[in-house]
Structures are given as structure tokens and as C-alpha cells.
Design a protein around this motif. Structure first.
Motif, PDB file in Angstrom:
ATOM      1  N   HIS A 139      72.460 116.390  62.290  1.00 27.32           N
ATOM      2  CA  HIS A 139      71.232 118.069  63.573  1.00 27.32           C
ATOM      3  C   HIS A 139      71.968 118.524  63.978  1.00 27.32           C
ATOM      4  CE1 HIS A 139      67.719 114.860  62.418  1.00 27.32           C
ATOM      5  NE2 HIS A 139      68.554 114.163  62.796  1.00 27.32           N
ATOM      6  N   GLY A 140      71.456 119.407  64.501  1.00 23.69           N
ATOM      7  CA  GLY A 140      72.638 120.610  64.923  1.00 23.69           C
ATOM      8  C   GLY A 140      71.049 121.362  66.033  1.00 23.69           C
ATOM      9  N   THR A 141      71.506 122.306  66.807  1.00 17.74           N
ATOM     10  CA  THR A 141      70.832 123.099  67.309  1.00 17.74           C
ATOM     11  C   THR A 141      71.004 124.747  67.174  1.00 17.74           C
ATOM     12  OG1 THR A 141      70.153 121.747  68.795  1.00 17.74           O
ATOM     13  CG2 THR A 141      69.595 123.184  69.824  1.00 17.74           C
ATOM     14  N   ASP A 189      75.056 128.466  67.121  1.00 17.64           N
ATOM     15  CA  ASP A 189      74.511 126.814  66.351  1.00 17.64           C
ATOM     16  C   ASP A 189      75.703 125.639  66.958  1.00 17.64           C
ATOM     17  OD1 ASP A 189      72.364 128.112  64.791  1.00 17.64           O
ATOM     18  OD2 ASP A 189      74.119 127.268  63.115  1.00 17.64           O
ATOM     19  N   ILE A 190      75.245 124.917  67.430  1.00 14.51           N
ATOM     20  CA  ILE A 190      76.062 123.584  67.954  1.00 14.51           C
ATOM     21  C   ILE A 190      75.216 122.416  67.204  1.00 14.51           C
ATOM     22  CG2 ILE A 190      76.610 124.755  69.843  1.00 14.51           C
ATOM     23  CD1 ILE A 190      73.835 122.570  71.056  1.00 14.51           C
ATOM     24  N   MET A 191      76.294 121.179  66.642  1.00 19.65           N
ATOM     25  CA  MET A 191      75.984 119.791  66.290  1.00 19.65           C
ATOM     26  C   MET A 191      76.021 118.876  66.875  1.00 19.65           C
ATOM     27  SD  MET A 191      75.860 121.647  63.413  1.00 19.65           S
ATOM     28  CE  MET A 191      75.672 120.471  62.461  1.00 19.65           C
ATOM     29  N   VAL A 192      74.965 118.781  67.996  1.00 18.27           N
ATOM     30  CA  VAL A 192      73.708 118.065  68.710  1.00 18.27           C
ATOM     31  C   VAL A 192      72.523 118.620  69.060  1.00 18.27           C
ATOM     32  CG1 VAL A 192      76.878 117.256  69.700  1.00 18.27           C
ATOM     33  CG2 VAL A 192      74.983 119.249  70.784  1.00 18.27           C
ATOM     34  N   GLY A 193      72.249 117.944  69.497  1.00 13.25           N
ATOM     35  CA  GLY A 193      70.466 117.573  69.335  1.00 13.25           C
ATOM     36  C   GLY A 193      69.837 118.705  70.886  1.00 13.25           C
ATOM     37  N   THR A 245      63.578 121.162  75.510  1.00 16.47           N
ATOM     38  CA  THR A 245      63.784 122.865  76.431  1.00 16.47           C
ATOM     39  C   THR A 245      63.619 123.923  77.269  1.00 16.47           C
ATOM     40  OG1 THR A 245      64.114 124.236  74.623  1.00 16.47           O
ATOM     41  CG2 THR A 245      66.235 122.775  75.204  1.00 16.47           C
ATOM     42  N   HIS A 246      63.830 124.685  77.917  1.00 13.26           N
ATOM     43  CA  HIS A 246      63.173 125.225  79.151  1.00 13.26           C
ATOM     44  C   HIS A 246      61.584 126.025  78.432  1.00 13.26           C
ATOM     45  CE1 HIS A 246      65.002 128.806  78.449  1.00 13.26           C
ATOM     46  NE2 HIS A 246      66.260 128.278  77.544  1.00 13.26           N
ATOM     47  N   ASP A 247      62.148 126.308  77.359  1.00 10.37           N
ATOM     48  CA  ASP A 247      61.256 127.596  76.268  1.00 10.37           C
ATOM     49  C   ASP A 247      60.423 126.932  75.867  1.00 10.37           C
ATOM     50  OD1 ASP A 247      63.403 126.042  74.743  1.00 10.37           O
ATOM     51  OD2 ASP A 247      63.347 127.655  72.932  1.00 10.37           O
ATOM     52  N   GLY A 255      65.878 130.996  73.674  1.00 12.09           N
ATOM     53  CA  GLY A 255      65.244 130.034  72.858  1.00 12.09           C
ATOM     54  C   GLY A 255      66.274 128.807  72.006  1.00 12.09           C
ATOM     55  N   SER A 256      65.616 127.666  71.301  1.00 11.84           N
ATOM     56  CA  SER A 256      66.119 126.653  71.097  1.00 11.84           C
ATOM     57  C   SER A 256      65.917 126.722  69.779  1.00 11.84           C
ATOM     58  CB  SER A 256      66.921 125.500  72.705  1.00 11.84           C
ATOM     59  OG  SER A 256      67.085 124.058  72.258  1.00 11.84           O
ATOM     60  N   TYR A 257      66.097 125.601  69.278  1.00 11.14           N
ATOM     61  CA  TYR A 257      66.165 125.621  67.265  1.00 11.14           C
ATOM     62  C   TYR A 257      66.497 124.995  66.997  1.00 11.14           C
ATOM     63  CZ  TYR A 257      63.913 129.752  68.969  1.00 11.14           C
ATOM     64  OH  TYR A 257      63.179 130.738  69.769  1.00 11.14           O
ATOM     65  N   PRO A 258      65.788 123.430  66.919  1.00 16.54           N
ATOM     66  CA  PRO A 258      66.939 122.660  66.055  1.00 16.54           C
ATOM     67  C   PRO A 258      66.637 122.777  64.386  1.00 16.54           C
ATOM     68  CG  PRO A 258      64.768 121.276  67.019  1.00 16.54           C
ATOM     69  CD  PRO A 258      64.897 122.975  67.118  1.00 16.54           C
ATOM     70  N   PHE A 259      68.057 122.127  63.969  1.00 21.08           N
ATOM     71  CA  PHE A 259      68.016 121.923  62.883  1.00 21.08           C
ATOM     72  C   PHE A 259      68.226 120.744  61.956  1.00 21.08           C
ATOM     73  CE2 PHE A 259      71.596 124.435  63.841  1.00 21.08           C
ATOM     74  CZ  PHE A 259      72.496 123.885  63.077  1.00 21.08           C
ATOM     75  N   GLU A 260      68.318 120.964  61.002  1.00 19.11           N
ATOM     76  CA  GLU A 260      69.108 119.344  59.994  1.00 19.11           C
ATOM     77  C   GLU A 260      70.081 120.568  59.001  1.00 19.11           C
ATOM     78  OE1 GLU A 260      67.047 116.506  59.576  1.00 19.11           O
ATOM     79  OE2 GLU A 260      68.100 115.637  57.484  1.00 19.11           O
ATOM     80  N   LYS A 261      71.072 119.853  58.261  1.00 22.19           N
ATOM     81  CA  LYS A 261      71.993 120.331  57.792  1.00 22.19           C
ATOM     82  C   LYS A 261      73.130 119.592  56.742  1.00 22.19           C
ATOM     83  CE  LYS A 261      74.565 123.847  58.466  1.00 22.19           C
ATOM     84  NZ  LYS A 261      75.280 125.563  58.717  1.00 22.19           N
ATOM     85  N   ASN A 262      72.377 119.177  55.451  1.00 25.11           N
ATOM     86  CA  ASN A 262      74.167 117.996  54.486  1.00 25.11           C
ATOM     87  C   ASN A 262      73.192 117.055  55.915  1.00 25.11           C
ATOM     88  OD1 ASN A 262      74.484 120.167  53.627  1.00 25.11           O
ATOM     89  ND2 ASN A 262      76.418 120.389  55.453  1.00 25.11           N
ATOM     90  N   GLY A 263      72.064 116.515  56.625  1.00 23.82           N
ATOM     91  CA  GLY A 263      72.079 115.399  57.261  1.00 23.82           C
ATOM     92  C   GLY A 263      72.310 114.872  58.647  1.00 23.82           C
TER      93      GLY A 263
END
Lengths: 241, 241
Positions: B212-214, B177-181, A74-76, B202-210
Motif C-alpha cells: 500500500h502506498g499514497t 509517492d510514499i509507501m505508507v497509508g 485526510t483533510h480533503d 490531494g491524497s490518493y491511496p494506491f496498491e503496487k505489488n501488494g
């Protein structure tokens, strides 16, 4: 000769309080195990000038600089460009990185896009750091090791980095908990520190079940001196155990 | 005008990996609430020269410097002396601090000793920061706020400090929170950032219940622009919710 390192944590999310930095502690422990002394950590914003000035300030002071954060799509995510600029090296598409990223999205049946391709642009001459989790690699340029900010990805990258570092005897520690405040033992502890200048001695108050106590901690690369000072410390504080 | 601050975490125990720094996150959140922007944190050793060079480097760059750690009774507590030296101000016994510390140990029926008295030696001209937990105060000298390292004591001290600081509109945040990379939305998100340069995005990836989300996070002192950009972001990513 002590091998020295610094960490640069790059991330607005740490400075806003949104996210707790747990990377410093993990890297610190891993470095201790191979005898590298972490001398400082800087937590800075996803900001081009801040990254450059940190790298310029730290690169001559320490053997190794480890950065985390800012290498995503991403841009950041501007770490690669800023590190390249700090060394006055062009940013260019790294074919090895490009192929890894392309293979990853091919395997998911997805196309590349500008954000995904961006992750293959690294300072010219970089060596890749494997990323077994999400594939997009970190990189090494000069004495700077650029890793992801997401903790489990950073940890996987660090596993790949550790064998490439100069190793030394591990930095060992010993500690004793006593159930009195630190001011009661301060003078004796200072005398012990004076007797063993090569041992890093720290005193850390704690509270457990409503009672105050102090952890007295010793840390050194010199195992014999560490054990000697630990024995003396045990005898100094035995009335407080 | 944005009010800017830096934190200096002073403590070998953080750099060895023994202790996780949780003070940065707490201070960051409290500063956001009163519109002060935390621009950087440095984690440094209990080392005289490191403390001085950090203070000298930061004191002109930011409105406020907050330090934690190194103000206890033991030999490794050298913050007061180093801060005094950084400002070229003598360290001297502060009578108000001395009386507080003496009253505390009097109340426990204990005598003062050199370690306890040491905690009353502060840079000349310091203002005290109350310590309702263990009484030995922190202090303010110029634009530097010197607090304890133990988190619950630091927090009590910070409560005492907050009313003394210049306040601004709070820095607010919104996130989705969105459920795509994150690479799928990188381009749209960058366009939104370009449209709203005053919003920190800012964009921050996460993992929940296996899966991937952002998390896409927006942050600003400008509440109207924040809500506008948040509405646009929601409509941009509604297919990924």
C-alpha cells in the motif's frame, strides 16, 4: 415503475484529469442487472458547497444517490461532513464504525490518530456499509449511499449495498454491428424507434481495422418487446452485416 | 481570475455502462494546460429536457461549457435541437455546415439523406467547429462548445477549439509517492494545506505489488508557491520514501 438513481463522483483527481473515472461504468452495469436506471452522474470537486448542492438537487429526483470518494483520513476527505450538512443532521462519532476502525489498527499494532478517528464520524443515524478491504466503512443516510472512491474498495462496498436496494427486472440489451456508417440506416432505425417507444435505441459509430461500422443497440426492461424489435432490426440491416 | 468550465457528457451509452467515458479526462488535461479549471462534469441521457436543464443550470456558472455526444445523423442525436431550445434560438440549416457535409458525401459518390442533412441544422448564429475526421462539424453557440462523442473526433474538434479559448497560466502539479497509508501523514499534510491554501492538495491511496502506498498531489497555477510547498512536502515525508 422504473427505479431511478444518480451517481455523484467526488474527487478533484478526476476533474484535473489525473485519474480516469471507472466507477460510473461499474455501478451502471450493476444497477442495470437489478433493473435500476442510472439517470445521471455528476463529477464534482472535494468541495463542501458542491457536495451539498448536488445532494440537495438530486435527493428528491431519484430513488437512490450513490456517491464515491472523499471518505478517507485526510483533510480533503469531507464527504461525510458535507452529506450530514446537506441533510441538516449532526456529524457524530459512530461507535460501530469506531470499533471497526480501532480493531483494524489494533490488529496491525498501530495506534489511532486524528485522521483514523475522523473516518468514524458519520451523519447521525447512518447505517454502515461494510469495507472488507481497508475496514473503514461507507454509510447510508436517507437515500444516499456513500462509498469509497478507490475502485476495488468501492466495488466491495457496492456488493454489500446491492442486496439492500429495491430490485426490478434487469435492464437487458441487444446489439448488432453493421459495417456501414450510421447515416445509412438512420431513417429505418428512427422508424423502428417510433414503433417501439419503450425500447431505448442508440446508434454508435466505431472503427475496426480501418473500416467504419455502427453498433445499433437496444435496451429495455421488457424482454418480449426487446426480442421483437431485435428481430425486426436484424431483418432491416441484414444487407449490411 | 480563474477561468472555469464544465463538461456535459451526453449519452445513454455511458449511463448504461456500455461505454466508458474517456472524454472527461482528455478535456480536463487539455484545459489544465491552458489554465482553465474544470469544476464539474455531468453525464446525462440523450434526453431533450435533461440537456436543456443542464445547459440552463451551467451556462451562468462557468465561462465555458463543453458538451460531447448527440450530434450525429440518428434519431437519438438531439443535442443541437436541445441546445437551441435552451437558448431559445431557432434551429436552422447552417449553409456552411450543409456545404461541408454535402462535399463529404459528394466525394464518396453518395447522396445526402435526411440523417445527413440533419447534421447541418444548428442553432442560428452558431460558429462551426472543424471536424477533420468525418467532416460533420461541431458548433459554438454563446459559451457552449458542442462536440462529437466519439473520442478521436472529439479530440480533433478540441484541437480546433483550444486556440479560441481564453488562456491563462497552466495549472501545474507535483506529486510524491510514499509507501505508507495516507492516515499516517494525514495530520502533517493537513497542516501543509493550511499553510498553503492556494495549493490544491490531494491524497490518493494506491496498491503496487501488494504494497500500500499514497500519492500526495499538489496542484496550482502559482508555480512559486507550488515549488515551495513541494519542497516542504518532500522534507515532511522523507522518512516514508
Amino acid at each position: 415503475m422504473l427505479i431511478k438513481a444518480a451517481i455523484v463522483i467526488i474527487g478533484n483527481e478526476i476533474l484535473s484529469g489525473r485519474t480516469l473515472d471507472i466507477n460510473t461504468q461499474y455501478i451502471a452495469k450493476k444497477l442495470s442487472e437489478i433493473g435500476i436506471k442510472l439517470v445521471e452522474t455528476r463529477i464534482i470537486a472535494d468541495d463542501h458547497d458542491s457536495i451539498i448542492s448536488s445532494i440537495l438537487d438530486l435527493k428528491h429526483k431519484y430513488d437512490y444517490i450513490f456517491t464515491t470518494g472523499g471518505i478517507g483520513p485526510t483533510h480533503d476527505d469531507i464527504t461525510a461532513k458535507a452529506v450530514a450538512d446537506a441533510f441538516n443532521i449532526p456529524l457524530e462519532r459512530n461507535e460501530e464504525a469506531y470499533n471497526i476502525i480501532k480493531a483494524f489498527y489494533d490488529s496491525k499494532g498501530e495506534a489511532l490518530n486524528s485522521g483514523r478517528i475522523k473516518m468514524s464520524f458519520l451523519p447521525k443515524g447512518s447505517t454502515l456499509i461494510n469495507n472488507p478491504i481497508s475496514w473503514a466503512p461507507g454509510f447510508i443516510i436517507k437515500n444516499v449511499f456513500v462509498m469509497a472512491g478507490v475502485p476495488h474498495i468501492m466495488r466491495a462496498m457496492l456488493d454489500h449495498v446491492i442486496p439492500k436496494l429495491q430490485h426490478n427486472l434487469p435492464i437487458m440489451d441487444r446489439s448488432i454491428d453493421i459495417m456501414v456508417g450510421e447515416s445509412l440506416v438512420a431513417e429505418d432505425f428512427a422508424n423502428l424507434q417510433n414503433k417501439y417507444p419503450e425500447i431505448e435505441m442508440g446508434s454508435y459509430p466505431f472503427e475496426k481495422n480501418g473500416k467504419h461500422g455502427t453498433t445499433l443497440a437496444l435496451r429495455s426492461i421488457d424482454l418480449i418487446k426487446l426480442e421483437q424489435s431485435y428481430l425486426e432490426l436484424m431483418s432491416l440491416v441484414k444487407q449490411y452485416k
